[in-house]
Write a protein that holds these residues in place. Structure first.
Motif, PDB file in Angstrom:
ATOM      1  N   MET A 166     -33.968   4.568 -24.794  1.00 47.81           N
ATOM      2  CA  MET A 166     -33.437   3.466 -24.002  1.00 47.81           C
ATOM      3  C   MET A 166     -32.603   3.999 -22.839  1.00 47.81           C
ATOM      4  N   TYR A 167     -31.854   5.054 -23.086  1.00 49.77           N
ATOM      5  CA  TYR A 167     -31.019   5.633 -22.037  1.00 49.77           C
ATOM      6  C   TYR A 167     -31.871   6.166 -20.885  1.00 49.77           C
ATOM      7  N   TRP A 168     -32.935   6.875 -21.239  1.00 50.48           N
ATOM      8  CA  TRP A 168     -33.763   7.498 -20.206  1.00 50.48           C
ATOM      9  C   TRP A 168     -34.656   6.511 -19.484  1.00 50.48           C
ATOM     10  N   HIS A 169     -34.890   5.339 -20.066  1.00 49.58           N
ATOM     11  CA  HIS A 169     -35.806   4.388 -19.444  1.00 49.58           C
ATOM     12  C   HIS A 169     -35.123   3.145 -18.897  1.00 49.58           C
ATOM     13  N   HIS A 170     -33.826   3.017 -19.074  1.00 52.93           N
ATOM     14  CA  HIS A 170     -33.188   1.819 -18.516  1.00 52.93           C
ATOM     15  C   HIS A 170     -33.233   1.906 -16.992  1.00 52.93           C
ATOM     16  N   ASN A 171     -33.182   0.753 -16.348  1.00 53.59           N
ATOM     17  CA  ASN A 171     -33.446   0.701 -14.912  1.00 53.59           C
ATOM     18  C   ASN A 171     -32.260   1.101 -14.046  1.00 53.59           C
ATOM     19  N   GLY A 172     -31.155   1.504 -14.653  1.00 54.23           N
ATOM     20  CA  GLY A 172     -30.018   1.994 -13.883  1.00 54.23           C
ATOM     21  C   GLY A 172     -29.210   0.913 -13.200  1.00 54.23           C
ATOM     22  N   GLU A 173     -29.424  -0.342 -13.590  1.00 49.90           N
ATOM     23  CA  GLU A 173     -28.646  -1.421 -12.993  1.00 49.90           C
ATOM     24  C   GLU A 173     -27.169  -1.250 -13.334  1.00 49.90           C
ATOM     25  N   ALA A 174     -26.319  -1.309 -12.347  1.00 52.69           N
ATOM     26  CA  ALA A 174     -24.880  -1.188 -12.568  1.00 52.69           C
ATOM     27  C   ALA A 174     -24.285  -2.583 -12.712  1.00 52.69           C
ATOM     28  N   ALA A 175     -23.426  -2.759 -13.669  1.00 55.32           N
ATOM     29  CA  ALA A 175     -22.773  -4.041 -13.862  1.00 55.32           C
ATOM     30  C   ALA A 175     -21.441  -3.812 -14.556  1.00 55.32           C
ATOM     31  N   GLU A 176     -20.531  -4.726 -14.332  1.00 52.45           N
ATOM     32  CA  GLU A 176     -19.229  -4.626 -14.993  1.00 52.45           C
ATOM     33  C   GLU A 176     -19.417  -4.894 -16.472  1.00 52.45           C
ATOM     34  N   MET A 177     -18.926  -3.992 -17.307  1.00 49.84           N
ATOM     35  CA  MET A 177     -19.076  -4.142 -18.735  1.00 49.84           C
ATOM     36  C   MET A 177     -18.009  -5.078 -19.293  1.00 49.84           C
ATOM     37  N   PRO A 178     -18.327  -5.802 -20.365  1.00 49.81           N
ATOM     38  CA  PRO A 178     -17.372  -6.768 -20.917  1.00 49.81           C
ATOM     39  C   PRO A 178     -16.203  -6.080 -21.602  1.00 49.81           C
ATOM     40  N   GLU A 179     -15.093  -6.793 -21.676  1.00 47.19           N
ATOM     41  CA  GLU A 179     -13.973  -6.295 -22.454  1.00 47.19           C
ATOM     42  C   GLU A 179     -14.341  -6.395 -23.933  1.00 47.19           C
ATOM     43  N   GLN A 180     -13.997  -5.358 -24.690  1.00 45.86           N
ATOM     44  CA  GLN A 180     -14.353  -5.326 -26.102  1.00 45.86           C
ATOM     45  C   GLN A 180     -13.432  -6.217 -26.918  1.00 45.86           C
ATOM     46  N   GLU A 181     -14.045  -7.070 -27.738  1.00 47.34           N
ATOM     47  CA  GLU A 181     -13.227  -7.867 -28.644  1.00 47.34           C
ATOM     48  C   GLU A 181     -12.575  -6.968 -29.674  1.00 47.34           C
ATOM     49  N   ASN A 182     -11.471  -7.420 -30.218  1.00 46.78           N
ATOM     50  CA  ASN A 182     -10.755  -6.628 -31.216  1.00 46.78           C
ATOM     51  C   ASN A 182     -11.189  -7.050 -32.610  1.00 46.78           C
ATOM     52  N   PRO A 183     -12.055  -6.253 -33.288  1.00 49.06           N
ATOM     53  CA  PRO A 183     -12.524  -6.631 -34.616  1.00 49.06           C
ATOM     54  C   PRO A 183     -11.549  -6.250 -35.715  1.00 49.06           C
ATOM     55  N   THR A 184     -10.360  -5.739 -35.368  1.00 51.21           N
ATOM     56  CA  THR A 184      -9.395  -5.331 -36.377  1.00 51.21           C
ATOM     57  C   THR A 184      -8.252  -6.334 -36.484  1.00 51.21           C
ATOM     58  N   GLU A 185      -8.458  -7.565 -36.008  1.00 56.43           N
ATOM     59  CA  GLU A 185      -7.439  -8.586 -36.110  1.00 56.43           C
ATOM     60  C   GLU A 185      -7.177  -8.945 -37.565  1.00 56.43           C
ATOM     61  N   LEU A 186      -6.039  -9.596 -37.820  1.00 56.01           N
ATOM     62  CA  LEU A 186      -5.639  -9.931 -39.180  1.00 56.01           C
ATOM     63  C   LEU A 186      -6.696 -10.797 -39.865  1.00 56.01           C
ATOM     64  N   GLY A 187      -7.274 -11.744 -39.125  1.00 52.31           N
ATOM     65  CA  GLY A 187      -8.286 -12.610 -39.719  1.00 52.31           C
ATOM     66  C   GLY A 187      -9.474 -11.830 -40.247  1.00 52.31           C
ATOM     67  N   SER A 188      -9.919 -10.832 -39.482  1.00 51.00           N
ATOM     68  CA  SER A 188     -11.043 -10.002 -39.922  1.00 51.00           C
ATOM     69  C   SER A 188     -10.676  -9.189 -41.154  1.00 51.00           C
ATOM     70  N   ALA A 189      -9.442  -8.684 -41.191  1.00 47.63           N
ATOM     71  CA  ALA A 189      -8.998  -7.896 -42.335  1.00 47.63           C
ATOM     72  C   ALA A 189      -8.942  -8.754 -43.602  1.00 47.63           C
ATOM     73  N   ILE A 190      -8.437  -9.993 -43.463  1.00 48.08           N
ATOM     74  CA  ILE A 190      -8.383 -10.894 -44.617  1.00 48.08           C
ATOM     75  C   ILE A 190      -9.789 -11.241 -45.081  1.00 48.08           C
ATOM     76  N   PHE A 191     -10.677 -11.518 -44.121  1.00 46.42           N
ATOM     77  CA  PHE A 191     -12.064 -11.842 -44.465  1.00 46.42           C
ATOM     78  C   PHE A 191     -12.701 -10.707 -45.262  1.00 46.42           C
ATOM     79  N   PHE A 192     -12.514  -9.458 -44.792  1.00 47.94           N
ATOM     80  CA  PHE A 192     -13.101  -8.323 -45.495  1.00 47.94           C
ATOM     81  C   PHE A 192     -12.463  -8.160 -46.871  1.00 47.94           C
ATOM     82  N   GLY A 193     -11.147  -8.377 -46.956  1.00 54.43           N
ATOM     83  CA  GLY A 193     -10.457  -8.245 -48.233  1.00 54.43           C
ATOM     84  C   GLY A 193     -10.980  -9.208 -49.280  1.00 54.43           C
ATOM     85  N   LEU A 194     -11.399 -10.394 -48.846  1.00 50.44           N
ATOM     86  CA  LEU A 194     -11.986 -11.369 -49.767  1.00 50.44           C
ATOM     87  C   LEU A 194     -13.456 -11.082 -50.026  1.00 50.44           C
ATOM     88  N   LEU A 195     -14.146 -10.573 -49.016  1.00 52.25           N
ATOM     89  CA  LEU A 195     -15.577 -10.337 -49.130  1.00 52.25           C
ATOM     90  C   LEU A 195     -15.887  -9.199 -50.096  1.00 52.25           C
TER      91      LEU A 195
END
Length: 214
Positions: free
Chosen positions: A81-110
């Motif tokens: 995929m790296y070698w064949h992507h068309n090289g289009e430049a675009a602003e990348m999104p800000e990464q969501e934080n998957p380590t929030e308290l809600g996610s930790a509680i969800f995993f603790g119950l799961l």
């Protein structure tokens, strides 16, 4: 791309959702976003392999080879995929934080919930029940089924050959869930790229489950 790799160490599902949302209004970002998503899922397979090695070290030589092969396969797909992507430049999104308290509680119950479900399925439903539990639990999270399965293998409550197959089944289900997320949340071109890559990886995983020596 670095955000995709780091996202795979934390949560490839959260990374996928974040990048998919960004491409909905910026289709030019699909090429790089699809690569970042693929990298996150590739690193996730390495993370799964390392978790198994940590939780069940005595069975590591049985548990990890097929999962490491999946990591290699997905690395090769990522490289293509790296070698064949068309090289289009675009602003990348800000990464969501998957380590929030809600996610930790969800995993603790799961985690204990899946541990109980796997034990009950093994006792009352046999292997078919185990694979059903793995598929359902793997849709949104693979870590919980990996930890619970590794723990049962380490305690000789589950055969290692069944253990890695359950986790790989969960991981394939997770790839399907993430592909669906790109279809619902992202640009169509992102889904086509991610769907093709995940489909090829899933095919490899299914072949490992079916043809790996028992």
């Amino acid at each position: 791309l670095l955000a995709g790799i780091i996202g795979g160490l934390i949560s490839s599902t959260a990374t996928t959702v974040s990048y998919a949302r960004r491409t909905k209004g910026a289709p030019a970002a699909s090429a790089l976003a699809s690569l970042a998503i693929m990298l996150a899922s590739t690193v996730a397979f390495l993370r799964i392999t390392l978790v198994f090695a940590f939780v069940a070290p005595k069975q590591v030589l049985v548990l990890t080879p097929p999962l490491f092969i999946m990591f290699i396969l997905m690395s090769l797909i990522s490289a293509a995929m790296y070698w064949h992507h068309n090289g289009e430049a675009a602003e990348m999104p800000e990464q969501e934080n998957p380590t929030e308290l809600g996610s930790a509680i969800f995993f603790g119950l799961l985690y204990p919930g899946i541990l109980l479900a796997v034990a009950a399925a093994k006792e009352h439903l046999g292997d078919s029940g185990l694979y059903l539990i793995a598929t359902i639990s793997g849709l949104t999270d693979v870590d919980a089924i990996t930890l619970s399965t590794g723990r049962m293998v380490s305690q000789s409550l589950l055969d290692p050959l069944t253990g890695w197959r359950l986790v790989l089944t969960a991981a394939i289900a997770n790839l399907a869930f993430k592909a669906a997320a790109t279809a619902l949340l992202g640009d169509r071109s992102l889904f086509l790229r991610v769907g093709a890559a995940f489909g090829l990886a899933s095919l490899g995983g299914i072949l490992l489950i079916v043809f790996w020596p028992q």
